[in-house]
Design an enzyme around this catalytic site. Structure first.
Site, mmCIF file in Angstrom:
data_model
loop_
_atom_site.group_PDB
_atom_site.id
_atom_site.type_symbol
_atom_site.label_atom_id
_atom_site.label_comp_id
_atom_site.label_asym_id
_atom_site.label_seq_id
_atom_site.Cartn_x
_atom_site.Cartn_y
_atom_site.Cartn_z
ATOM 1 N N GLU A 44 0.826 -1.099 0.128
ATOM 2 C CA GLU A 44 0.042 0.013 0.018
ATOM 3 C C GLU A 44 1.083 1.279 0.036
ATOM 4 O OE1 GLU A 44 -3.910 -1.441 2.408
ATOM 5 O OE2 GLU A 44 -1.948 -1.400 3.487
ATOM 6 N N SER A 91 18.695 5.101 -1.024
ATOM 7 C CA SER A 91 17.819 3.863 -1.219
ATOM 8 C C SER A 91 17.819 3.589 -2.556
ATOM 9 C CB SER A 91 16.344 4.754 -1.059
ATOM 10 O OG SER A 91 15.335 3.845 -0.930
ATOM 11 N N LYS A 117 16.179 -9.027 -1.701
ATOM 12 C CA LYS A 117 15.838 -7.746 -0.922
ATOM 13 C C LYS A 117 15.233 -8.044 0.496
ATOM 14 C CE LYS A 117 13.541 -3.307 -1.458
ATOM 15 N NZ LYS A 117 12.937 -3.320 -0.260
ATOM 16 N N CYS A 408 -17.670 -29.338 20.965
ATOM 17 C CA CYS A 408 -17.488 -29.507 19.658
ATOM 18 C C CYS A 408 -18.598 -28.846 18.922
ATOM 19 C CB CYS A 408 -17.350 -30.837 19.373
ATOM 20 S SG CYS A 408 -17.336 -31.312 17.335
ATOM 21 N N CYS A 427 -11.790 -32.979 19.682
ATOM 22 C CA CYS A 427 -13.029 -33.794 19.821
ATOM 23 C C CYS A 427 -12.959 -35.034 19.943
ATOM 24 C CB CYS A 427 -14.083 -33.353 18.499
ATOM 25 S SG CYS A 427 -15.632 -34.232 18.825
#
EC number: 6.5.1.2
Length: 682
Positions: A44, A91, A117, A408, A427
């Site tokens: 993002e 960078s 990277k 369960c 269970c």
């Protein structure tokens, strides 16, 4: 900015306002990335940053010196003394497609180096006459924070270089936390009352900037070197030569760095690592390509923030953030009750993900997730989606803890660990729990067992719900009359449909399955295909297996005490033995057919197959090796006898050559299978 916004035409005012908004967001999220806890994913942030880059390309007047696109890192946070780097830390520019990469390669002369990277935190180390005198964070690229005391407790960072060290060398590297160490670290942090980290990178960043070096030790930080800055008395001709010398000094360098002579070789490396992103010991989100020759690097120079002689190819995101709507549980074929996350659907690694495993109640606590959290989700290729952790800084106070059920959800039985200390809860109603039976039927119908194509999860559940079968023991006695009770396998008029007829045909064929597949189909805990093959090969029949002493079973190659005990424990249950008896009466294979046993040409031989073969699928090659008594390994080591290399073999071939192992092509592999090692002697 010198221009007065009010003096610009209206359309320019709108552009400037958009630039201001995006630039402000980039600065904010960059500061969180370097100095706090990020609240958006790397993907993002990359998308946000690229929007700013595109806007400045369309409107060059916006590319002012204080633009985030011109800057490296972020200002220091003030917790440590500021120090100026001897040579600026830069960078990397990014590309996101093969076309963009090839455009860059066309402008940068080879040969090249390809490096993974590393998803960690940059560090700058200064050695004078071989002694570590200073360590610093990257900061804004010119000024970082002095973290020398913290760096000295990271085991990978030597305090003194080995051999003849130069008068001065400035080493750049990346500090990271291995993914396997991350859950325990988060669990300890939660236990101490701290906020959980969202991912290993955040934990590494926080660890490197702890005020007490003893706290740094607890983070299990690692470091790999990936560059050099200022130096005196050290003038390598190539980047590769620099790395070799750094390794000789005792500095950690990446085992994954490779030379690439041509642009095509670089692209091949990019494609390979996109499919093997989780083979490395660290998180990685791309491949860095560098011009190898130092003189060529000098001639290419740099922009205000990045060298022109290096580029980072960023892979599609494997990590995204989304909302954790709820945590529910599922019941597996062996009774294990597994919590899983129900999330707002999110697109990651080529698919839309709405659910992800949380493994067990302990793991939910270790990850520190609450229902209502914004969480970081990872998915790699075909791997099941996983919740890494919460973005704790986005909590509103409305989140709530997950409460593991006491009963369960399928049959109402009381849940509990099978043994004291087990992380998994189960269970105990193994025979009659509808969820367990449905999962066992689905499993025995899979390709690794009976391969019953017409028996899917929907059909299995339907036969349970309508009372067609009580347990899997009834499966091979099914008739058309029985299937008429079903809804999935009948027409609206009540006659058996095409799927029902196909199911009966599949069952008839499955009766003749290899004996080891029958053992897999029984759903004995820990008995998968490898152990089943070994047991079937050694004992030859169900009768011999059931009568075998525990100690004898445990000595079977590939079995051991745990599997042997689980096998015998399964046969102590009356209804389990009834399944075998019913299948035997129905004509299911219960012994090895001597005519089907392949010659044991590979007994005691370990073979690794890497790359793509023309005549063998990956499973087919493994099957061919194991059926001939060999071991099909997934990793190359000194104990490997042969490495079979197909197209796009990658790092396993390289490691095999470094170890001096015998490498075979596909034709030689076929001879090895047929004749054993003698068939491929030089």
């Amino acid at each position: 900015m010198n221009e007065n916004v009010n003096e610009l035409p209206a359309n320019d005012v709108d552009v400037r306002r958009l630039w201001d908004e995006i630039a402000s967001q980039v600065r904010h999220h960059r500061d969180l990335y370097y100095n706090s806890q990020p609240v958006i994913s790397d993907a993002e942030f990359d998308e946000l940053f690229q929007r700013l880059v595109r806007l400045e390309e369309e409107h060059p007047e916006l590319a002012v010196p204080d633009s985030p696109t011109m800057q490296v890192g972020a200002p220091t946070g003030g917790a440590f003394d500021d120090v100026e780097h001897l040579e600026r830390m830069m960078s990397l520019d990014n590309v996101f497609s093969e076309a963009e990469l090839r455009d860059w390669l066309a402008k940068a002369p080879g040969p090249y180096l390809t490096e993974l990277k590393i998803d960690g935190l940059s560090i700058d180390l200064v050695y004078e006459n071989g002694e570590l005198v200073r360590a610093a964070t990257r900061g804004d690229g010119r000024v970082g924070e002095d973290i020398t005391a913290n760096a000295k407790v990271i085991e990978d960072i030597p305090h003194q270089l080995q051999g003849d060290a130069p008068a001065l060398v400035e080493v750049r590297g990346e500090v990271f936390i291995r993914p396997e160490d991350f859950p325990d670290l988060n669990a300890a942090r939660i236990e101490e009352g701290g906020k959980p980290f969202a991912n290993p990178r955040n934990a590494a960043a926080g660890g490197l900037r702890q005020k007490d070096p003893e706290d740094v030790k607890k983070r299990k930080l690692r470091m790999i070197c990936h560059g050099i800055g200022a130096r005196e008395g050290f003038a390598p001709a190539t980047q590769h030569e620099a790395y070799e010398q750094m390794a000789a000094w005792g500095l950690p360098v990446s085992e994954y760095t490779k030379r690439a002579a041509t642009a095509d070789a670089v692209v091949d490396a990019v494609r390979y690592w996109e499919q093997h992103r989780h083979d490395a010991i660290h998180e990685m989100d791309g491949l860095v390509v560098k011009v190898d020759a130092v003189e060529e690097q000098r001639q290419l120079g740099a922009t205000s923030r990045a060298p022109r002689w290096a580029i980072a190819y960023k892979y599609p995101p494997e990590e995204v953030t989304t909302k954790l709507l709820d945590i529910e549980v599922s019941v597996g074929r062996t009774g294990r009750v597994t919590p899983y996350a129900v999330m707002e659907p999110v697109f990651v690694s080529g698919t839309t993900v709405a659910m992800a495993t949380l493994h067990n109640p302990t793991e939910v606590r270790r990850k520190g997730v609450l229902i209502g959290d914004t969480v970081v989700v990872r998915k790699a290729g075909e791997i099941i989606p996983e919740v890494l952790g919460p973005v704790a800084d986005l909590r509103t106070g409305e989140e709530r803890e997950f409460v593991f059920p006491a009963e369960c959800p399928s049959c109402g039985a009381t849940l509990a660990p099978a043994k004291e200390g087990d992380a998994d809860w189960r269970c105990p109603n193994t025979r009659s729990c509808p969820a367990q039976l449905a999962q066992r039927l689905k499993y025995l119908a899979s390709r690794g067992a009976f391969d019953i194509e017409a028996l899917g999860e929907k059909g299995a559940q339907d036969m349970i719900d309508t009372g067609v079968i009580q347990d899997e023991g009834d499966l091979f006695d099914l008739t058309e009359e029985d299937l008429k009770k079903s809804q999935v396998y009948t027409t609206k008029k009540g006659a058996v449909n095409a799927s029902g007829r196909k199911l009966l045909e599949n069952l008839d064929t499955a009766k003749n399955a290899d004996f080891w597949r029958v053992l897999v189909a029984l759903s004995i805990r820990h008995v998968g295909p490898t152990a089943a093959r070994a047991l079937a090969s050694r004992y030859g029949s169900m009768e011999a297996l059931v009568d075998a002493p525990l100690e004898d079973l445990a000595q079977t190659d590939g079995v051991g005490a745990i599997i042997a005990e689980s096998f015998q424990e399964w046969f102590r249950v009356d209804w389990h033995r009834e399944i075998v008896e019913k299948w035997t009466a129905a004509g299911v294979t219960m012994e090895v057919d001597a005519a089907d046993v392949a010659p044991q040409t590979l007994e005691g031989i370990t073979v690794v197959v890497t790359g793509t073969l023309e005549e063998y699928t990956r499973d087919g090659a493994k099957e061919a090796i194991v059926s001939r008594g060999g071991k099909a390994s997934g990793s190359v080591s000194k104990k490997t006898d042969f490495v079979v290399v197909g197209e796009n073999a990658g790092s396993k071939e390289q490691k095999a050559r470094e170890l001096g192992l015998r490498i075979l092509n596909e034709e030689e592999f076929t001879r090895l299978l047929e004749q054993g090692p003698e068939g491929v002697e030089d």
